[in-house]
Motif scaffolding. Structure first.
Motif, PDB file in Angstrom:
ATOM      1  N   PRO A 132      -3.798  13.623  83.537  1.00 28.93           N
ATOM      2  CA  PRO A 132      -4.986  14.479  83.696  1.00 28.93           C
ATOM      3  C   PRO A 132      -5.228  14.887  85.144  1.00 28.93           C
ATOM      4  CG  PRO A 132      -5.611  12.208  83.129  1.00 28.93           C
ATOM      5  CD  PRO A 132      -4.132  12.303  82.967  1.00 28.93           C
TER       6      PRO A 132
ATOM      7  N   GLN B 194       2.413   6.803  89.110  1.00 31.56           N
ATOM      8  CA  GLN B 194       1.867   6.039  87.965  1.00 31.56           C
ATOM      9  C   GLN B 194       2.450   6.582  86.661  1.00 31.56           C
ATOM     10  OE1 GLN B 194      -2.416   5.488  87.878  1.00 31.56           O
ATOM     11  NE2 GLN B 194      -2.403   4.821  85.740  1.00 31.56           N
ATOM     12  N   HIS B 195       2.459   7.892  86.501  1.00 29.12           N
ATOM     13  CA  HIS B 195       3.167   8.521  85.373  1.00 29.12           C
ATOM     14  C   HIS B 195       4.468   9.114  85.899  1.00 29.12           C
ATOM     15  CE1 HIS B 195      -0.525   9.046  82.489  1.00 29.12           C
ATOM     16  NE2 HIS B 195      -0.170   7.793  82.676  1.00 29.12           N
ATOM     17  N   TYR B 196       5.549   8.817  85.193  1.00 25.37           N
ATOM     18  CA  TYR B 196       6.878   9.218  85.669  1.00 25.37           C
ATOM     19  C   TYR B 196       7.692   9.926  84.587  1.00 25.37           C
ATOM     20  CZ  TYR B 196       7.021   4.617  83.567  1.00 25.37           C
ATOM     21  OH  TYR B 196       6.805   3.576  82.727  1.00 25.37           O
ATOM     22  N   ASP B 197       7.328   9.779  83.301  1.00 22.51           N
ATOM     23  CA  ASP B 197       8.057  10.515  82.257  1.00 22.51           C
ATOM     24  C   ASP B 197       7.900  12.020  82.512  1.00 22.51           C
ATOM     25  OD1 ASP B 197       8.754   8.189  81.043  1.00 22.51           O
ATOM     26  OD2 ASP B 197       7.431   8.399  79.309  1.00 22.51           O
TER      27      ASP B 197
ATOM     28  N   LEU C 107       4.964  13.702  81.011  1.00 24.78           N
ATOM     29  CA  LEU C 107       3.645  13.286  81.493  1.00 24.78           C
ATOM     30  C   LEU C 107       3.434  13.709  82.941  1.00 24.78           C
ATOM     31  CD1 LEU C 107       3.081   9.622  80.167  1.00 24.78           C
ATOM     32  CD2 LEU C 107       2.499  11.783  79.098  1.00 24.78           C
TER      33      LEU C 107
ATOM     34  N   SER D 239       4.993   1.690  86.357  1.00 22.94           N
ATOM     35  CA  SER D 239       4.046   0.923  85.536  1.00 22.94           C
ATOM     36  C   SER D 239       3.900  -0.505  86.045  1.00 22.94           C
ATOM     37  CB  SER D 239       4.542   0.891  84.095  1.00 22.94           C
ATOM     38  OG  SER D 239       4.643   2.193  83.585  1.00 22.94           O
TER      39      SER D 239
ATOM     40  N   HIS E 133      -2.731  -3.945  85.916  1.00 25.19           N
ATOM     41  CA  HIS E 133      -3.699  -3.218  86.756  1.00 25.19           C
ATOM     42  C   HIS E 133      -3.604  -3.634  88.209  1.00 25.19           C
ATOM     43  CE1 HIS E 133      -5.720  -1.025  83.579  1.00 25.19           C
ATOM     44  NE2 HIS E 133      -5.661  -2.125  82.843  1.00 25.19           N
TER      45      HIS E 133
ATOM     46  N   THR F 233      -8.455   6.849  87.305  1.00 30.48           N
ATOM     47  CA  THR F 233      -7.294   5.999  87.029  1.00 30.48           C
ATOM     48  C   THR F 233      -7.103   4.968  88.154  1.00 30.48           C
ATOM     49  OG1 THR F 233      -5.622   7.227  88.228  1.00 30.48           O
ATOM     50  CG2 THR F 233      -6.178   8.038  86.013  1.00 30.48           C
ATOM     51  N   ASN F 234      -6.100   4.105  87.975  1.00 35.92           N
ATOM     52  CA  ASN F 234      -5.795   3.138  89.022  1.00 35.92           C
ATOM     53  C   ASN F 234      -5.376   3.853  90.311  1.00 35.92           C
ATOM     54  OD1 ASN F 234      -6.392   1.079  87.252  1.00 35.92           O
ATOM     55  ND2 ASN F 234      -4.270   0.727  86.646  1.00 35.92           N
TER      56      ASN F 234
ATOM     57  N   GLU G 220     -11.211   2.285  83.154  1.00 38.05           N
ATOM     58  CA  GLU G 220     -11.641   3.510  83.836  1.00 38.05           C
ATOM     59  C   GLU G 220     -13.063   3.397  84.375  1.00 38.05           C
ATOM     60  OE1 GLU G 220     -10.331   3.410  80.796  1.00 38.05           O
ATOM     61  OE2 GLU G 220      -8.444   4.536  80.913  1.00 38.05           O
TER      62      GLU G 220
ATOM     63  N   HIS H  86      -4.562   7.058  73.057  1.00 40.22           N
ATOM     64  CA  HIS H  86      -3.849   6.356  74.140  1.00 40.22           C
ATOM     65  C   HIS H  86      -4.712   5.348  74.884  1.00 40.22           C
ATOM     66  CE1 HIS H  86      -5.875   9.156  76.868  1.00 40.22           C
ATOM     67  NE2 HIS H  86      -5.620   8.267  77.805  1.00 40.22           N
TER      68      HIS H  86
ATOM     69  N   HIS I 294       1.480   9.410  73.192  1.00 44.04           N
ATOM     70  CA  HIS I 294       1.607   8.886  74.564  1.00 44.04           C
ATOM     71  C   HIS I 294       2.509   7.642  74.508  1.00 44.04           C
ATOM     72  CE1 HIS I 294       0.257   6.627  78.120  1.00 44.04           C
ATOM     73  NE2 HIS I 294      -0.331   7.729  78.581  1.00 44.04           N
ATOM     74  N   PRO I 295       3.284   7.365  75.569  1.00 47.60           N
ATOM     75  CA  PRO I 295       4.169   6.184  75.557  1.00 47.60           C
ATOM     76  C   PRO I 295       3.433   4.886  75.267  1.00 47.60           C
ATOM     77  CG  PRO I 295       4.498   7.472  77.575  1.00 47.60           C
ATOM     78  CD  PRO I 295       3.429   8.163  76.799  1.00 47.60           C
ATOM     79  N   ARG I 296       2.205   4.779  75.726  1.00 46.69           N
ATOM     80  CA  ARG I 296       1.438   3.552  75.446  1.00 46.69           C
ATOM     81  C   ARG I 296       1.229   3.369  73.942  1.00 46.69           C
ATOM     82  NH1 ARG I 296      -2.505   0.107  77.594  1.00 46.69           N
ATOM     83  NH2 ARG I 296      -2.866   1.085  79.593  1.00 46.69           N
TER      84      ARG I 296
HETATM   85  C1  UD1 Z   1      -3.733   6.166  82.507  1.00 51.34           C
HETATM   86  C2  UD1 Z   1      -5.180   5.971  82.938  1.00 51.34           C
HETATM   87  C3  UD1 Z   1      -6.103   6.601  81.912  1.00 51.34           C
HETATM   88  C4  UD1 Z   1      -5.713   8.036  81.635  1.00 51.34           C
HETATM   89  C5  UD1 Z   1      -4.249   8.093  81.239  1.00 51.34           C
HETATM   90  C6  UD1 Z   1      -3.787   9.500  80.967  1.00 51.34           C
HETATM   91  C7  UD1 Z   1      -5.592   3.904  84.219  1.00 51.34           C
HETATM   92  C8  UD1 Z   1      -6.235   2.568  84.174  1.00 51.34           C
HETATM   93  N1  UD1 Z   1      -5.541   4.573  83.052  1.00 51.34           N
HETATM   94  O1  UD1 Z   1      -3.561   5.433  81.295  1.00 51.34           O
HETATM   95  O2  UD1 Z   1      -7.420   6.563  82.399  1.00 51.34           O
HETATM   96  O3  UD1 Z   1      -6.514   8.530  80.597  1.00 51.34           O
HETATM   97  O4  UD1 Z   1      -3.482   7.536  82.295  1.00 51.34           O
HETATM   98  O5  UD1 Z   1      -2.566   9.501  80.290  1.00 51.34           O
HETATM   99  O6  UD1 Z   1      -5.181   4.343  85.263  1.00 51.34           O
HETATM  100  N2  UD1 Z   1       4.299   4.732  80.490  1.00 51.34           N
HETATM  101  C9  UD1 Z   1       5.497   5.356  80.295  1.00 51.34           C
HETATM  102  N3  UD1 Z   1       5.788   6.460  81.039  1.00 51.34           N
HETATM  103  C10 UD1 Z   1       4.939   6.955  81.963  1.00 51.34           C
HETATM  104  C11 UD1 Z   1       3.717   6.285  82.176  1.00 51.34           C
HETATM  105  C12 UD1 Z   1       3.401   5.193  81.430  1.00 51.34           C
HETATM  106  O7  UD1 Z   1       6.311   4.959  79.476  1.00 51.34           O
HETATM  107  O8  UD1 Z   1       5.250   7.969  82.596  1.00 51.34           O
HETATM  108  C13 UD1 Z   1       3.972   3.557  79.675  1.00 51.34           C
HETATM  109  C14 UD1 Z   1       4.243   2.243  80.339  1.00 51.34           C
HETATM  110  O9  UD1 Z   1       4.703   1.353  79.377  1.00 51.34           O
HETATM  111  C15 UD1 Z   1       2.860   1.807  80.811  1.00 51.34           C
HETATM  112  C16 UD1 Z   1       1.952   2.416  79.754  1.00 51.34           C
HETATM  113  O10 UD1 Z   1       2.593   3.601  79.328  1.00 51.34           O
HETATM  114  O11 UD1 Z   1       2.730   0.433  80.912  1.00 51.34           O
HETATM  115  C17 UD1 Z   1       0.593   2.736  80.249  1.00 51.34           C
HETATM  116  O12 UD1 Z   1       0.656   3.562  81.420  1.00 51.34           O
HETATM  117  P1  UD1 Z   1      -0.456   3.436  82.571  1.00 51.34           P
HETATM  118  O13 UD1 Z   1      -0.179   4.375  83.655  1.00 51.34           O
HETATM  119  O14 UD1 Z   1      -0.683   2.028  82.926  1.00 51.34           O
HETATM  120  O15 UD1 Z   1      -1.790   3.878  81.847  1.00 51.34           O
HETATM  121  P2  UD1 Z   1      -2.092   5.032  80.788  1.00 51.34           P
HETATM  122  O16 UD1 Z   1      -2.267   4.371  79.487  1.00 51.34           O
HETATM  123  O17 UD1 Z   1      -1.171   6.179  80.893  1.00 51.34           O
END
Ligand code: UD1
Length: 361
Positions: A19, A45-48, A51, A72, A75, A104-105, A137, A213, A243-245
């Motif tokens: 976002p 933080q997001h690398y895919d 995303l 990843s 926290h 986010t973090n 959040e 997610h 979402h990957p999560r």
């Molecule tokens: C984060 C934000 C959330 C936001 C969301 C948008 C925090 C605490 N949360 O949540 O507020 O709404 O982003 O998407 O910062 N993963 C992948 N590929 C990626 C990124 C993450 O596979 O590119 C997987 C990993 O297993 C990771 C899990 O998704 O552990 C969660 O990712 P993370 O960045 O910790 O939080 P989001 O759930 O994406």
């Protein structure tokens, strides 16, 4: 008197999650138009690619100047890695403003890194509150707002929250930059989902768009189970953008998607998401951004959460909070809400105001 110019002012944006890339797009454009120097730091933080990269490409955002590549982690590990990596970056660039986005973090880490180096911090999307302290959040928002020097609030309700916390003097109502980017994308008719709908056997107006997610939904197996039951039992096919999560936590909980009404799909790029929501009969989500996007596109939304920060969408009848499978079904099937021309999220020119504020102060 001469109009103020941003030339010579250096803004450093820190982004890391999906976002934030969306919100960065109109800011990057407004900073360029104003002649400000704008440094973009991607925390990783997001690398895919779906995303991250696609947002830079589709929304015309310049490539990040710095990539921290944190990835990843828990926290503490993720927030700490960003915090420690930013010291050197801020020291090198010495910006006039560090601009942080959302909740986010990456947001919290960047705000902390900047205040500790006595660099002014502006928080975009300040003042949102769910009052749910179980949400990661919520801590990120509250702590970032109290650390920041300038609070850029998207709504009047956000301004009121900040005032109650003693932060009125640092707060300014600018509108919501997500309105800017949504209107621009919608008007450019940039997204095409014809092929996707055909492949999934979906007809315009004959399906729902869903996303799940949030940690409070994905990380609770019982809750995730009833959400799956609810989506599977809906009266129209459900395009579930995973979402990957969601994928990871479903596998751990033994939940298989793709049965009943659900059609599982990878996340969409932003223009395609806007096109898919526009073509849908409704949205079921726990995403903050999607609640607003549905409202701005006047598509009824059902939110699978106990509360929302975007209370205006609920008050205007375009969003309903649902707590169990029966409530989701009832909310999704409700009659179309009354039409409205209310604009609680601004006029689509928030980014210009953000950049003007950074100059003025
Ligand atoms: C984060 C934000 C959330 C936001 C969301 C948008 C925090 C605490 N949360 O949540 O507020 O709404 O982003 O998407 O910062 N993963 C992948 N590929 C990626 C990124 C993450 O596979 O590119 C997987 C990993 O297993 C990771 C899990 O998704 O552990 C969660 O990712 P993370 O960045 O910790 O939080 P989001 O759930 O994406």
């Amino acid at each position: 008197m001469q109009a103020p110019t941003l030339a010579g002012v250096k803004i450093l944006s820190v982004v890391g999650a999906r976002p934030q890339f969306v919100k960065l797009a109109p800011i990057a454009r407004a900073a360029e138009d104003a002649g400000a120097e704008h440094v973009i730091v991607h925390t990783g933080q997001h690398y895919d690619p779906m995303l991250s990269e696609v947002f830079f490409t589709d929304l015309g955002i310049p490539d990040p100047d710095v990539h921290l590549g944190v990835g990843s982690g828990s926290h503490g590990v993720q927030t700490g890695a960003i915090l420690s990596a930013l010291d050197g970056v801020l020291d090198e660039h010495r910006p006039d403003w560090v601009l942080v986005y959302g909740d986010t973090n990456s947001t919290l880490a960047a705000a902390l890194a900047a205040v500790k180096m006595h660099i002014r911090v502006a928080h975009l999307e300040a003042g949102l509150r769910s009052f749910n302290r179980a949400m990661p959040e919520e801590h990120n928002r509250v702590l970032t707002d109290h650390a920041a020097d300038l609070l850029l609030a998207p709504t009047q309700v956000a301004i009121e929250h900040l005032a109650r916390e003693g932060l009125a003097e640092r707060s300014v109502l600018v509108g919501d930059v997500m309105t800017d980017v949504l209107y621009a994308t919608r008007d450019a008719a940039a997204g095409d989902v014809g092929t996707l709908l055909a492949q999934a056997g979906l007809a315009p107006g004959g399906f729902y768009v869903a996303t799940v997610h949030r940690a409070e939904n994905t990380d609770d197996a019982a809750r995730l189970r009833w959400i799956a039951d609810a989506l599977e039992a809906l009266d129209k096919p459900v395009l579930l953008l995973a979402h990957p999560r969601l994928v990871a936590r479903s596998a751990a909980a033994g939940i298989t998607w793709g049965t009943g009404a659900v059609r599982l799909h990878e996340p969409l790029a932003y223009p395609e998401l806007v096109a898919a929501v526009t073509a849908s009969a409704g949205v079921v989500t726990d995403s903050g951004g999607l609640q607003k996007e549905a409202f701005l596109l006047r598509v009824p939304c059902t939110t699978v959460r106990t509360e929302t920060e975007w209370v205006e969408t609920v008050e205007l009848g375009w969003n309903v909070l649902a707590q169990d499978a029966a409530a989701v079904r009832e909310a999704v099937m409700r009659p179309r809400p009354p039409e409205t021309d209310a604009t609680p999220y601004g006029d689509g020119r928030a980014a210009e105001r953000v950049v003007a504020e950074l100059l003025r102060r």
